[in-house]
Motif scaffolding. Structure first.
Motif, PDB file in Angstrom:
ATOM      1  N   UNK A  52      -8.810  -4.361  -6.778  1.00  0.00           N
ATOM      2  CA  UNK A  52      -9.658  -4.031  -5.624  1.00  0.00           C
ATOM      3  C   UNK A  52      -9.718  -5.181  -4.627  1.00  0.00           C
ATOM      4  N   UNK A  53      -9.745  -6.410  -5.107  1.00  0.00           N
ATOM      5  CA  UNK A  53      -9.730  -7.558  -4.192  1.00  0.00           C
ATOM      6  C   UNK A  53      -8.401  -7.602  -3.427  1.00  0.00           C
ATOM      7  N   UNK A  54      -7.313  -7.258  -4.101  1.00  0.00           N
ATOM      8  CA  UNK A  54      -5.998  -7.272  -3.445  1.00  0.00           C
ATOM      9  C   UNK A  54      -5.933  -6.232  -2.342  1.00  0.00           C
ATOM     10  N   UNK A  59      -5.809  -4.810   3.293  1.00  0.00           N
ATOM     11  CA  UNK A  59      -6.273  -3.895   4.336  1.00  0.00           C
ATOM     12  C   UNK A  59      -6.830  -4.653   5.535  1.00  0.00           C
ATOM     13  N   UNK A  60      -7.622  -5.690   5.274  1.00  0.00           N
ATOM     14  CA  UNK A  60      -8.202  -6.462   6.373  1.00  0.00           C
ATOM     15  C   UNK A  60      -7.128  -7.189   7.173  1.00  0.00           C
ATOM     16  N   UNK A  61      -6.141  -7.715   6.468  1.00  0.00           N
ATOM     17  CA  UNK A  61      -5.083  -8.459   7.145  1.00  0.00           C
ATOM     18  C   UNK A  61      -4.197  -7.521   7.966  1.00  0.00           C
ATOM     19  N   UNK A  62      -3.862  -6.357   7.399  1.00  0.00           N
ATOM     20  CA  UNK A  62      -3.062  -5.378   8.129  1.00  0.00           C
ATOM     21  C   UNK A  62      -3.803  -4.900   9.367  1.00  0.00           C
ATOM     22  N   UNK A  63      -5.094  -4.668   9.231  1.00  0.00           N
ATOM     23  CA  UNK A  63      -5.894  -4.207  10.358  1.00  0.00           C
ATOM     24  C   UNK A  63      -5.926  -5.253  11.468  1.00  0.00           C
ATOM     25  N   UNK A  64      -6.091  -6.513  11.101  1.00  0.00           N
ATOM     26  CA  UNK A  64      -6.147  -7.577  12.104  1.00  0.00           C
ATOM     27  C   UNK A  64      -4.800  -7.769  12.793  1.00  0.00           C
ATOM     28  N   UNK A  65      -3.716  -7.677  12.017  1.00  0.00           N
ATOM     29  CA  UNK A  65      -2.388  -7.872  12.597  1.00  0.00           C
ATOM     30  C   UNK A  65      -1.925  -6.673  13.397  1.00  0.00           C
ATOM     31  N   UNK A  66      -2.449  -5.488  13.040  1.00  0.00           N
ATOM     32  CA  UNK A  66      -1.994  -4.250  13.667  1.00  0.00           C
ATOM     33  C   UNK A  66      -0.980  -3.567  12.776  1.00  0.00           C
ATOM     34  N   UNK A  67      -1.346  -2.410  12.245  1.00  0.00           N
ATOM     35  CA  UNK A  67      -0.495  -1.746  11.255  1.00  0.00           C
ATOM     36  C   UNK A  67       0.899  -1.457  11.788  1.00  0.00           C
ATOM     37  N   UNK A  68       1.027  -1.177  13.065  1.00  0.00           N
ATOM     38  CA  UNK A  68       2.334  -0.832  13.632  1.00  0.00           C
ATOM     39  C   UNK A  68       3.306  -2.004  13.643  1.00  0.00           C
ATOM     40  N   UNK A  69       2.791  -3.224  13.528  1.00  0.00           N
ATOM     41  CA  UNK A  69       3.656  -4.408  13.552  1.00  0.00           C
ATOM     42  C   UNK A  69       4.142  -4.819  12.163  1.00  0.00           C
ATOM     43  N   UNK A  70       3.592  -4.210  11.113  1.00  0.00           N
ATOM     44  CA  UNK A  70       3.895  -4.632   9.736  1.00  0.00           C
ATOM     45  C   UNK A  70       5.153  -3.928   9.237  1.00  0.00           C
ATOM     46  N   UNK A  71       6.184  -4.703   8.922  1.00  0.00           N
ATOM     47  CA  UNK A  71       7.439  -4.112   8.428  1.00  0.00           C
ATOM     48  C   UNK A  71       7.449  -3.969   6.916  1.00  0.00           C
ATOM     49  N   UNK A 211      14.596  -3.167  -5.570  1.00  0.00           N
ATOM     50  CA  UNK A 211      13.522  -2.418  -4.899  1.00  0.00           C
ATOM     51  C   UNK A 211      12.246  -2.310  -5.736  1.00  0.00           C
ATOM     52  N   UNK A 212      11.113  -2.366  -5.060  1.00  0.00           N
ATOM     53  CA  UNK A 212       9.810  -2.282  -5.705  1.00  0.00           C
ATOM     54  C   UNK A 212       9.002  -1.052  -5.286  1.00  0.00           C
ATOM     55  N   UNK A 213       9.567  -0.203  -4.448  1.00  0.00           N
ATOM     56  CA  UNK A 213       8.859   0.998  -4.028  1.00  0.00           C
ATOM     57  C   UNK A 213       8.050   0.786  -2.761  1.00  0.00           C
ATOM     58  N   UNK A 214       7.269   1.825  -2.420  1.00  0.00           N
ATOM     59  CA  UNK A 214       6.454   1.826  -1.208  1.00  0.00           C
ATOM     60  C   UNK A 214       4.999   2.139  -1.533  1.00  0.00           C
ATOM     61  N   UNK A 215       4.125   1.731  -0.663  1.00  0.00           N
ATOM     62  CA  UNK A 215       2.695   1.950  -0.889  1.00  0.00           C
ATOM     63  C   UNK A 215       2.366   3.438  -0.911  1.00  0.00           C
ATOM     64  N   UNK A 216       1.569   3.827  -1.921  1.00  0.00           N
ATOM     65  CA  UNK A 216       1.110   5.215  -2.051  1.00  0.00           C
ATOM     66  C   UNK A 216      -0.260   5.205  -2.713  1.00  0.00           C
ATOM     67  N   UNK A 217      -1.129   4.347  -2.207  1.00  0.00           N
ATOM     68  CA  UNK A 217      -2.441   4.151  -2.822  1.00  0.00           C
ATOM     69  C   UNK A 217      -3.535   4.302  -1.779  1.00  0.00           C
ATOM     70  N   UNK A 218      -4.753   4.499  -2.254  1.00  0.00           N
ATOM     71  CA  UNK A 218      -5.898   4.583  -1.356  1.00  0.00           C
ATOM     72  C   UNK A 218      -6.185   3.209  -0.751  1.00  0.00           C
ATOM     73  N   UNK A 219      -6.570   3.191   0.513  1.00  0.00           N
ATOM     74  CA  UNK A 219      -7.017   1.966   1.154  1.00  0.00           C
ATOM     75  C   UNK A 219      -5.967   1.250   1.965  1.00  0.00           C
ATOM     76  N   UNK A 220      -4.684   1.664   1.861  1.00  0.00           N
ATOM     77  CA  UNK A 220      -3.613   1.016   2.608  1.00  0.00           C
ATOM     78  C   UNK A 220      -2.764   2.072   3.299  1.00  0.00           C
ATOM     79  N   UNK A 221      -2.112   1.697   4.412  1.00  0.00           N
ATOM     80  CA  UNK A 221      -1.171   2.639   5.028  1.00  0.00           C
ATOM     81  C   UNK A 221      -0.097   3.058   4.031  1.00  0.00           C
ATOM     82  N   UNK A 222       0.262   4.320   4.042  1.00  0.00           N
ATOM     83  CA  UNK A 222       1.267   4.812   3.108  1.00  0.00           C
ATOM     84  C   UNK A 222       2.668   4.506   3.620  1.00  0.00           C
ATOM     85  N   UNK A 223       3.563   4.248   2.662  1.00  0.00           N
ATOM     86  CA  UNK A 223       4.974   4.109   3.002  1.00  0.00           C
ATOM     87  C   UNK A 223       5.443   2.713   3.336  1.00  0.00           C
ATOM     88  N   UNK A 224       4.577   1.704   3.243  1.00  0.00           N
ATOM     89  CA  UNK A 224       5.027   0.332   3.497  1.00  0.00           C
ATOM     90  C   UNK A 224       5.883  -0.149   2.322  1.00  0.00           C
TER      91      UNK A 224
END
Length: 471
Positions: A52-54, A59-71, A211-224
């Motif tokens: 949960x801390x992770x 989430x806070x860091x992605x929000x501050x940076x702007x989700x559209x800029x995160x590769x 490969x390690x897969x893509x995000x598919x969890x609650x609280x984060x943008x999906x597909x990263x």
């Protein structure tokens, strides 16, 4: 703007940094993580809290940076700690056994005949010591249901990030388990049998860029995509530009890791572990010495002296020019490299009628520096013409860094960022995409102020104190 968000999941803190292609940190978030010592030798954490801390800091860091800029994401994680969970529900079956946990020390000793020790060290590069993962895995799998699986912290994070689809482990983390064969880069059947670990419980090793897969969890943008994973100390080495022979770095965290990259060569030194730093298209190896208590030794001393933390401890220590005859050996869970003595005990010696709390405080800083020097000198025969790259939170202490330079007799270059693990993980992630960002620059340097005779006397006194701790 294009950024990688790098998670640094450490022993007592979880951080996330958004880093752009120039190496600039454009966003940052952090949260503390609890740790408990329920019994002598037992050091535990909560797997759900780590997760949960992770998510929170990411989430806070992605929000501050702007989700559209995160590769994509990168991960640097505390090593050797073990998590067990139910494959069908994803729920932890018990606490995380920390890398500092030594409850399996007696059991490890029963395995430790010369032939077994030689087998383990010859194949894994590691001593048969309870700090590493395999004894903890065996402990948590005792009488466990067949649905129980295990992993290191990177495995736990990846399982949750990908919506319970990836039970994997990064190769450098796998090399810290006592189960991974360095020359063949795979789990070793003989070692699995030695520790009584069923192969179906283990994660699948992957290269450091997945490969390690893509995000598919609650609280984060999906597909990263998770672009890279590195063990924290290995990530710090990569942040310094290490990996090629010659660079020696020390990370000052809860404990300390001293590493020297050896490139493609599997080198061996007495009392020093050989490890896989990372696995890209080909392996990069390193020599490493692990110190169990460094930053945590400063915090412990501060609590014992009724001080609020390490900063106040440093202010007290600066009131005296040296520790007098006081020596502190923080062997709370035994001694790590280069001694590897789980039976060693913590000691404070040399107290006299003229000793003050300031002398004890000074001895704590000396202890950190001497432990690092023990490892560096086991790796490098002559330190006087070299330099040490330093990173981690404790490098903010000018007293500690000057003491380190004095004890080693060489220049100490302190990284401009204390978040070297996250930076190194981001470097690996960008590299996986064909983009190279520069190593982190130095932010300060320290040169020795004491002559060789003073240094020799101090090192001799420290050696006597260590001998007492190993009575």
């Amino acid at each position: 703007m294009t950024v990688v968000v790098a998670l640094d999941q450490g022993t007592t803190n979880t951080k996330a940094l958004a880093i752009d292609v120039s190496g600039r940190v454009v966003a940052k978030a952090s949260a503390p993580v609890g740790i408990t010592t329920p019994a002598a030798g037992s050091v535990e954490q909560d797997a759900e809290e780590i997760w949960t801390r992770s998510v929170d800091v990411l989430a806070r860091c992605i929000d501050e940076a702007g989700a559209s800029s995160v590769v994509g994401l990168a991960i640097a994680n505390q090593r050797e700690s073990v998590v067990a969970w139910d494959r069908s529900t994803g729920a932890p079956t018990g606490p995380v056994l920390s890398w500092q946990d030594s409850r399996t020390a007696e059991w490890c000793a029963t395995l430790g005949d010369a032939q077994t020790v030689g087998l383990v060290q010859g194949r894994t590069g590691l001593p048969l010591d309870p700090m590493f993962s395999a004894p903890k895995m065996a402990w948590v799998l005792r009488d466990a249901d067949p649905s129980t699986v295990v992993g290191t912290v990177d495995s736990w994070l990846l399982w949750n990030l990908t919506g319970s689809t990836e039970h994997v482990i990064e190769a450098g983390n796998a090399s810290r388990t006592l189960l991974y064969r360095l020359d063949k880069l795979c789990w070793d059947d003989d070692l699995l049998a030695l520790f009584g670990i069923r192969p179906s419980a283990l994660p699948e090793p992957r290269r450091s860029h997945g490969p390690f897969g893509r995000t598919a969890c609650e609280g984060l943008p999906r597909g990263l995509p998770v672009l890279a994973v590195l063990a924290d100390s290995h990530a710090a080495l990569r942040g310094h530009g290490g990996g090629t022979p010659g660079i020696v770095k020390a990370t000052y965290g809860t404990g300390s890791s001293v590493m020297r990259g050896t490139g493609s060569d599997l080198e061996h030194r007495q009392g020093i572990a050989t490890t896989l730093a990372w696995l890209d298209e080909s392996p990069t190896y390193a020599l490493e010495g692990n110190i169990r208590y460094s930053g945590s030794a400063l915090e412990w001393t501060a609590r014992m002296l009724g001080l609020p933390g390490a900063v106040a401890l440093g202010e007290l220590a600066a009131q005296v020019p040296h520790a007098g005859d006081v020596a502190f050996v923080p062997a709370f869970g035994g001694l790590g490299a280069p001694h590897w003595d789980p039976s060693a005990v913590g000691t404070i010696t040399g107290l006299g009628a003229r000793s003050t709390p300031a002398h004890v405080a000074r001895a704590a800083f000396d202890a950190v520096a001497h432990q690092v020097a023990d490892v560096v000198q086991a790796m490098v025969a002559d330190t006087s013409h070299g330099r040490l790259r330093a990173d981690g939170g404790a490098t903010a202490s000018r007293l500690l860094m000057q003491t380190q330079a004095d004890v080693l007799g060489c220049q100490v270059d302190v990284a401009a960022t204390e978040d070297m693990a996250a930076y190194g993980a981001a470097r690996a992630a960008f590299s996986s995409q064909g983009v190279e960002i520069p190593p982190a620059p130095a932010g300060g340097l320290y040169v020795p102020r004491k002559d060789s005779s003073d240094r020799d006397r101090a090192r001799t006194a420290w050696a006597r104190a260590v001998a007492r701790a190993r009575y």
